[in-house]
Design a protein around this motif. Structure first.
Motif, short mmCIF file in Angstrom:
data_model
loop_
_atom_site.label_atom_id
_atom_site.label_comp_id
_atom_site.label_asym_id
_atom_site.label_seq_id
_atom_site.Cartn_x
_atom_site.Cartn_y
_atom_site.Cartn_z
N LEU A 172 0.87 -1.17 0.00
CA LEU A 172 0.00 0.00 0.00
C LEU A 172 0.91 1.23 0.00
N ARG A 173 0.67 2.13 -0.93
CA ARG A 173 1.50 3.33 -1.03
C ARG A 173 0.66 4.59 -0.91
N ARG A 174 1.25 5.60 -0.30
CA ARG A 174 0.64 6.93 -0.31
C ARG A 174 1.70 7.91 -0.78
N GLY A 175 1.37 8.65 -1.83
CA GLY A 175 2.34 9.59 -2.39
C GLY A 175 3.61 8.91 -2.84
N GLY A 176 3.47 7.68 -3.32
CA GLY A 176 4.62 6.94 -3.84
C GLY A 176 5.44 6.22 -2.80
N GLN A 177 5.12 6.41 -1.52
CA GLN A 177 5.89 5.79 -0.44
C GLN A 177 5.11 4.64 0.18
N PRO A 178 5.77 3.49 0.40
CA PRO A 178 5.07 2.38 1.05
C PRO A 178 4.67 2.75 2.47
N VAL A 179 3.45 2.39 2.85
CA VAL A 179 2.99 2.60 4.22
C VAL A 179 2.65 1.25 4.82
N ASN A 180 2.72 1.16 6.14
CA ASN A 180 2.42 -0.09 6.82
C ASN A 180 0.92 -0.37 6.67
N PRO A 181 0.57 -1.48 6.00
CA PRO A 181 -0.85 -1.75 5.78
C PRO A 181 -1.59 -2.25 7.02
N ASP A 182 -0.86 -2.59 8.07
CA ASP A 182 -1.51 -3.21 9.24
C ASP A 182 -2.66 -2.38 9.80
N SER A 183 -2.46 -1.06 9.89
CA SER A 183 -3.51 -0.22 10.49
C SER A 183 -4.71 -0.06 9.56
N TRP A 184 -4.54 -0.45 8.30
CA TRP A 184 -5.62 -0.34 7.32
C TRP A 184 -6.47 -1.60 7.27
N LEU A 185 -5.92 -2.70 7.76
CA LEU A 185 -6.61 -4.00 7.63
C LEU A 185 -7.49 -4.27 8.83
N GLN A 186 -8.58 -4.98 8.56
CA GLN A 186 -9.47 -5.41 9.65
C GLN A 186 -8.69 -6.32 10.59
N ARG A 187 -8.93 -6.15 11.87
CA ARG A 187 -8.38 -7.12 12.83
C ARG A 187 -9.18 -8.39 12.69
N ARG A 188 -8.49 -9.51 12.56
CA ARG A 188 -9.21 -10.76 12.32
C ARG A 188 -9.32 -11.57 13.59
#
Length: 144
Positions: free
Chosen positions: A128-144
């Motif tokens: 997952l990138r924002r402004g061309g930079q990779p961001v940690n997707p963990d905070s974007w994903l549902q907790r399973r």
């Protein structure tokens, strides 16, 4: 900057509202995590998800495909632009199901899992990138 060949995805702020609600793009076990060391040096800039060959890779959110072809180091790579500077990358696929310029909805199959681009395992690399930079997707994903 470079001219976008396609109509821009509207920057309506919708993607940002999905934080904490996204699902993994493929069913499988996460074997490489953002920021962790990877074999052969460097760090993971996304998630490496082991999955069965041919499994559907699903778009995490609506957007437009802006890249869909083979790329050195990534194998068969597909990139979706979600607007507001956010993009998702899906790499090492066996097959790409959407062409550049295609609109996709959340959950649409965009590729099939494989091991293209020199990976020893059948897995999806997701970034997952924002402004061309990779961001940690963990905070974007549902907790399973």
């Amino acid at each position: 900057g470079k001219e976008n060949r396609y109509d821009p995805v509207p920057n309506d702020g919708r993607f940002a509202k999905l934080r904490g609600k996204l699902r993994l793009p493929v069913r499988g076990a996460v074997i490489g995590r953002f920021g962790k060391a990877r074999e052969g040096g460097g760090q993971w800039r996304g998630l490496f998800i082991r999955s069965d060959s041919g499994s559907p890779v699903k778009a995490i959110a609506a957007g437009r495909v802006v890249f869909s072809e083979w790329m050195r180091g990534f194998g068969n790579l597909l990139i979706v632009d979600h607007g507001n500077g956010y993009m998702s990358l899906y790499a090492h696929n066996d097959t790409l199901l959407k062409d550049a310029g295609a609109r996709v909805s959340r959950g649409d199959a965009v590729a099939k899992v494989g091991n293209s681009g020199g990976q020893g395992v059948t897995a999806l690399y997701f970034e997952l990138r924002r402004g061309g930079q990779p961001v940690n997707p963990d905070s974007w994903l549902q907790r399973r």
